[in-house]
Every structure is written in C-alpha cells, then in structure tokens.
Design a protein around this motif. Sequence first.
Motif, short mmCIF file in Angstrom:
data_model
loop_
_atom_site.label_atom_id
_atom_site.label_comp_id
_atom_site.label_asym_id
_atom_site.label_seq_id
_atom_site.Cartn_x
_atom_site.Cartn_y
_atom_site.Cartn_z
N TYR A 1 1.14 -5.77 19.75
CA TYR A 1 0.92 -4.78 18.70
C TYR A 1 -0.06 -5.33 17.68
O TYR A 1 -0.38 -6.53 17.64
CB TYR A 1 2.23 -4.41 18.02
CG TYR A 1 2.99 -5.60 17.48
CD1 TYR A 1 2.63 -6.22 16.28
CD2 TYR A 1 4.07 -6.12 18.17
CE1 TYR A 1 3.31 -7.32 15.80
CE2 TYR A 1 4.77 -7.23 17.69
CZ TYR A 1 4.38 -7.81 16.51
OH TYR A 1 5.05 -8.91 16.04
N HIS B 1 0.01 1.18 12.46
CA HIS B 1 0.62 0.32 13.48
C HIS B 1 0.29 0.89 14.84
O HIS B 1 0.50 2.08 15.11
CB HIS B 1 2.14 0.25 13.30
CG HIS B 1 2.81 -0.63 14.32
ND1 HIS B 1 3.04 -1.96 14.11
CD2 HIS B 1 3.30 -0.35 15.56
CE1 HIS B 1 3.63 -2.48 15.17
NE2 HIS B 1 3.80 -1.52 16.08
N THR B 2 -0.21 0.03 15.72
CA THR B 2 -0.57 0.44 17.08
C THR B 2 0.07 -0.52 18.07
O THR B 2 -0.06 -1.74 17.92
CB THR B 2 -2.10 0.43 17.27
OG1 THR B 2 -2.70 1.28 16.29
CG2 THR B 2 -2.47 0.94 18.66
N GLN B 3 0.72 0.02 19.05
CA GLN B 3 1.35 -0.80 20.08
C GLN B 3 0.48 -0.82 21.31
O GLN B 3 -0.07 0.20 21.72
CB GLN B 3 2.74 -0.24 20.42
CG GLN B 3 3.48 -1.02 21.49
CD GLN B 3 4.87 -0.47 21.74
OE1 GLN B 3 5.61 -0.21 20.80
NE2 GLN B 3 5.21 -0.27 23.00
N THR C 1 7.82 3.00 22.85
CA THR C 1 6.57 2.91 22.11
C THR C 1 6.79 3.32 20.67
O THR C 1 7.60 4.21 20.38
CB THR C 1 5.49 3.82 22.74
OG1 THR C 1 5.95 5.18 22.77
CG2 THR C 1 5.16 3.38 24.15
N SER D 1 4.50 3.94 16.93
CA SER D 1 3.20 4.05 16.26
C SER D 1 3.42 4.60 14.86
O SER D 1 4.39 5.32 14.60
CB SER D 1 2.25 4.96 17.05
OG SER D 1 2.74 6.28 17.10
#
Length: 861
Positions: free
Chosen positions: A297, A330-332, A341, A343
């Motif tokens: 992440y 926030h990016t996974q 998942t 985000s």
Amino acid sequence: MVKTVLKNILQILIILIFNNFLAQKTPEKLPENAVNDTIPKKDTVIVQKESLDDVLQTKADEQRRDVPKKMTYLLKNAQVKYQDMQIDADYISIDDQKHLMYARGKQDSLGKIIEPVVTTQAGRKYETDQFSYNYKTRQAIAYNARTEESQGVIIADKTKKYNDSVFFMRRGKYTTDEYFIKKKDTAADYYLLAPHIKMVKTKEKSQIITGPIQMYIEEVPTPLIMPFAILPFSDKRSAGILIPSFGEREDVGFFLNGIGYYQPIGEHFDVKVLADLYTKGSWNLRPEMNYVKKYRYSGNFSADVGTTVRGIKGLDDYTKSNTYRIAWRHTQDTKANPFLTFSASVDIVSTKFYNNTINNNYIFNQNVLNTQQNSTVTLTKRFLKLPVTITGTASYSQNFSTGLSDLRLPQMNVAINQFYLFKSKTGVRQGLLENITVNTSLNLTNYVSTTEGELFTQAMWDKMQTGLKNNISLGTNTTIAKYFTFSLSANIDNALTTKTLTRYYDPVNNAVVDQTNKNIAGYSTFSTTASLQTTLYGMLNFKKGSAVEAIRHMMTPSIGFTYSPDFGGSQFGYYKNYYDATGALTPYSIFDGGIVGTPTSGMTGSLGFNIGNNVEMKVKSKKDSTGVKKIKIFESLTFSGSYNFAAKDHPWSVFSINGQSSLFNNKLSVNTSLTLDPYKILFAPGSDTGIRTEKFGNFSVQGFNVQLSYPLSSELFGEKTEYAKKYSSKGDVRNENYYFDDDNYAHFDQAWTLNVNANYAYSRNLSRFGTKIASIGLDGSLKLTPYWNITGSTHYDMITKELAYTRIGFSRDQRSFTINFNWVPFGQYKVYDFFIGIKANILSDALKYKDRSFTQPNSPF
C-alpha cells in the motif's frame, strides 16, 4: 686533569650499569616441577615488518627500475593496483624508501594537463591533475581534484586525504551543472565557492561541511554569501530544516512561508511539518505524512489549519476567520490481497478554505472554482468459495453554494454475484428458462444532510436517517426467428426506514409544514419489462471511380413494454392527502425526502422504443495501404420515446435524440442532444410560464446541447522536419537542440498544441424564454525555443461576452536553474507567481527565489 679523567670514567661506568639494568628481562615463572635451563639463551633476530600490506600490481607501456634509489617509474598508460585502489595516469613513480606513489596526468607541449589522473577506490572515481599517496600512512594529496558526489561535482585546488573517511579541500567549487558534470562544457554555469571544505565519508552517506561559501554565476560573484553550509549526500532520507520564503504584504504584514522540519520515520514513513507565519497575527500549520510499503500500500495524510487576521482589532475593517483542511489518500496494491481491499480519498475543508486569499496556490490549480467537494472511504471483502461481495463505505459531500453537507456513515452493501436459476441440460444454454439470471443486493445506509456547524452535534444525530433496501432483479433472453432477441426482466424493491413524513397546512403561519416521525416503515414495489431487438444493415454503393465508394448504415431498433402497478393507492398506505391553502386535496408520500426514495404512483403500462444508428462512409485514400478509408459520419445516433397506455393525460413522453461523431480523422469530437415535447404549450397573456395542453403534434424544442472538442498541434499541419538531413551542422555545448543553416541561422522543432472546446446549451421546459449557455475554451502550449515554453488556458462566455478564468504561464530551462511564471491577469482573482531556483533536489529548497502576489480586499491587483 686526573680528576677530569676519573670523572669521565665514572660517568661511563654508571651509564653502562644503568643500561644493563634496563636491558634485563624478567624471567618467566616456571612450573614447580620444571628444571631450570643452564644453557644461556642466544639473542634472537627481529624481522622488520613489510611496508606493503598487500601486493602492489603495476603495468605500463614503459617501466624502469632504479635499484640504488629504490624507485620505480611507469610511463604511458600507467596503472597501479593496491588493495581496493586503482590509479590510472600518464606517469607514475613509486618510492620504496618513502612509501610514496606519485601520479601525473598527460601533458601537452606547454605542460598543461590534458588527461587527468583517474583514481578509483571503493567504487568511487576521482580525477586529479597530480596525485601523491603514502601507502604506509594511507594519506594522500591531490591537486585540482574532481570528485562527483550525488547530483553534483566538487573541484578543489588542493585536496588532502587523512584517511579513507576524512578529506580536507582548499578552495573547493561545488556545482550541479549537468553539462559540466558530463564534461560537455569546460565551465560551469554556476558554482558555490568555499575556501575550506571538510568531507566526511562513510559506507552509507557522505557529508560536506564548509566555512563561508559564495555563489558564482557565469564566473561572476554574487552577493549570496552564507556563513557555512552542510550538504548531506546519501541515498537514504535524512532529517533537516526546510528553508522558508519571506516577504511583506500590506494586509497581513511580514511573513515567512514554508518554514518547517522534515523527519523520516523508519523505512516506510516520513513526516513534514510546515508553518506560515505573519506579523499581523495570521498563521497556518501544515503537517504532512507519507507512507509506502512496497507491493502492499501507499498513502498520504495532510492537514492545513490556520487563522487569518485582517485589519486592526477594534476598527471596522478587522476580521478574523479560522480555516481547516484534512486530506487523506490511501491506495492498496492490487496484488496485495484480492479478497480484502481498502481505499480512501478524503478531502474535507471548511466552507471558505479555497476562497481564503492568504495563499494563492488554490487559485492557480483552480480549486478556488470548486463548488463541491467529495470524500470516500471504501472497504471491500470478497470470498474464495462464496459468491458474495461486501462493501462498506463512508462518504462526505460538501456543497459550497448551499452550505449543506451530505454524510453517509456507515453505508454497507452486500451483493450476491449473478447466477443462473436453472442448470443447462446440454451444456449450452437455450430458451428462456435456462437463461434466467438473478441479481440481488442488500444496502444499509445512514444519511444526514446538515450544515458545517451542526456536524457531529446532537442536532445532526437527530436528523440522521437509517434505511435498508433490498433489490432483486431477474432477467432472461432468447433468440426468435434467428434475427430477433427477446428479453424479459423483473425488478423487485423492498425498503425499510426509521423516519416517515406527515405533511399538513398551517393556516396561522400560512405555510405547508413537514413533520418528521420517528417510526419504522417500509414499502415494496414491482415492475417488469419485455423487449424485442434486432439489427438491420444497409449499404449504398456508388459508381466506380467516385470519390465516395459506399455508405454503410447499421440500425438497431428495439421496443419494450414496461408494467408497474399503482402504488399510490390507499390500499398500500404509501401515500396520504392534505388540504392546501386553497382547500384542494393534495397527495403526498410518507417517504418524501427520505433515504430510501419514494414508490411510484400511478399505474404504468408504457410501450417504449429506441432506434440506434451507425453511419460510416468509405472514401478513396492514397495514404491508406488498402486504397480506401473509413469515415464515421455518426458513431451513434439514437431516437427514443414512449407511450403510457395507463396514463390519464399526456401519454406520450418527451422525445430524445442523441448523437455522437468524430470528424477529421477522429480529431473533432461532436456530442449533441435534442429533446422535443410533442404537446402544444400555451402561454396566458402576461405570463412567462406555459401550460402543457393535450394537443399532440406541435413538437417544440425543450432542450438542445452541442459540445465540440478539437485538439490542434503542429504535427497536424505538415510532416515533421528532418533537421539532421536538411541542415549542414548541429549545435554543441548546450546548443545540441539547434540546427544551423549555411547562413548560421538556428532552426529547431517549434512544437505547439491547442485544444479548442466549445459548448452550447439551450433549455426551455415550460418557460416562454429559454435559457442559453454558450462558451468557448482554449488551452495549449507553445515552445518558443527548446528552452522556452508558454502555456495558457481561458474560457470566453459568449452570452455575457466576458472572459472567464484565464491563466498564462511561462517556463524557462536555464541549464541548472528553472524559471516559472504563472499569471491570472483578470477576473475575480488576479494573482501572479514567480519562481527561480536550482533544479537539483539537493539544493532546490536552499537556493531559490519566489515572489507572488495575493488577492486583497479592495485591491485593483
């Protein structure tokens, strides 16, 4: 005389006795059972330690050994390897007595060094004119040494190496000029000169510490003098103070912008805290944290909290306002966990944050024009063996025009993946039954519409609505008579909510009152649709030799019948009545304005139609290898409408026509829509609002919209010039992007882009005079030279005949420097921003100049 002789003899005896005493060695203590050795030990010879700790390897075109002087001379292409060091030079001498190696670069006929001595140690390369190295003490002295560190290079008149970690330099110059580093140029466009430099090296990083340091540009000294400098060279992040910009403004006083501190935290995090300080009381605090974990992440969290003070306290012009902004991204990584998942895209601001003119950054990036801000956090769970997807969402939407905010917290959706109701008997699905698919979902939502001041207060919780909604969709299709597709679908909605509505007329206040009731209520609705669709093709061929060979028309007509019961009947209880101010009985739904929506009223038995079209043309083309080229006249052109058999009045709906096309080699994009009302609209004398009659056939335009977009560029107006073939010579030493003709005039690729956007919209509905919107927008760039670039954007309102938001930007690549200028010349916000600074990251925050203007109340600029 005799006394003197006796005195001297006595002194000699005393010395001999004293020396013999000092030379005695204490015998080692023997074991009790050991026998003393009666044989006296002889003196042992001590072998002197070798001066070389490793093998000294040498080679050269010519080698000479002077044995008496213990000297070795290496001439032409000389090389010495010793431990981790390698020396390459034109001349090398080795003195075995003094443990000294001396190397000199290649000289021309006048004695000038034309090729340096190259010393490589521990993976680092050093270039010098002369180099002396004591391989016993491991100390060295170099003249005119050139050392590359990180993004720059250091050249010192004299460099002394005390050990492998500490170097002292006299009159050292540091520059990040790329041309000078790569030896494309013999003089740097700028450098920092320090009389004394200390360089400390370790395995992980290097550091330069200097005394007074002065900046030179094009060999000209500047007034920029610093009492000292510390430059860390490391691939790893390091903590440090962030240098601010400063200035003065009439409204907020003297200021420091961007003063702060940067601190890495471990391998995956770093923190930066910035502050803006103003002498008249305004301030901003801007913390920011970045985090990243490879293949898992990455994200960023930032905040902006501050107070703006204008005027003098106690006077009428004194104002004080607080603003804030909280942002989180926030990016996974998609490969981290396919079953879970997460985000986040959060951007929560105070109502007047973007309009706060204490900072003009939000004017240049056009955030000041925002009317709405949305934030969403999403968590999705999938299962390996279950066909279920669970999604949890929290969302926050701000409307700056109305001052209202919509909060959904939390919102959960449970969806079952589409499945077939019946199994196929043959493995290939045939018929209506085998093709029946089921989609179902359950949605839970908590929703409230509130103001910024009520956020997370008791008033907000009192207005919070909770709703639960279930949807079940069934659908199937089959082929009839080979060319027709028959489809059936059914849709069932079930809803529950915690609040309902009671509406009544208050004669005292002469107003309609909506009373919210806290009780659980629900409804169920049902609708079904049957449709039939096919595809028709037509081709119109022209005579041989015509420019247009053929026109191809593809039509996809479809009809569908939709049925839905009347859920407004009293037997369902979804609708009630109240008496308005005129005494008329007026129906309303107890779910009006609710979170789960409102069930439909009135029975629907509607027959709808849709006709889709695609029209293409084949024309001759010499550029195409096939000799023909396809041109899209209409990528899509649809005509749709419906007739409701169950409607008591106005059974025909408004007709819609939508078209999309791309012209001029797919460059010009055209999107258009048209709505027509089939019923005649009458206007009473003196009234601008019409009444829709039952007279059919008087098609009036109720809405029209057309959008055009065309990207222009220099490549569209001719082939790219082959400068290398057309012109005799190419520039060098920072001019390699230029080509010169026989008259020494410079030529280069002067690329440009221009995007043209036009929009026209007309809306009428029941108004006598419709409303129009017409605008044209331009944005593009132009390279005046390979190093000069101009960018800009503007919008012109053709109704008000005024220019809307307009921005002009200039940028200049000054080799090691970069210059940027952005300007908003007119409109509500008139600002400019100027920046010049070093491009290299290591000096970008230290060596820079920034000037900007700010929009101020009652200021012409």
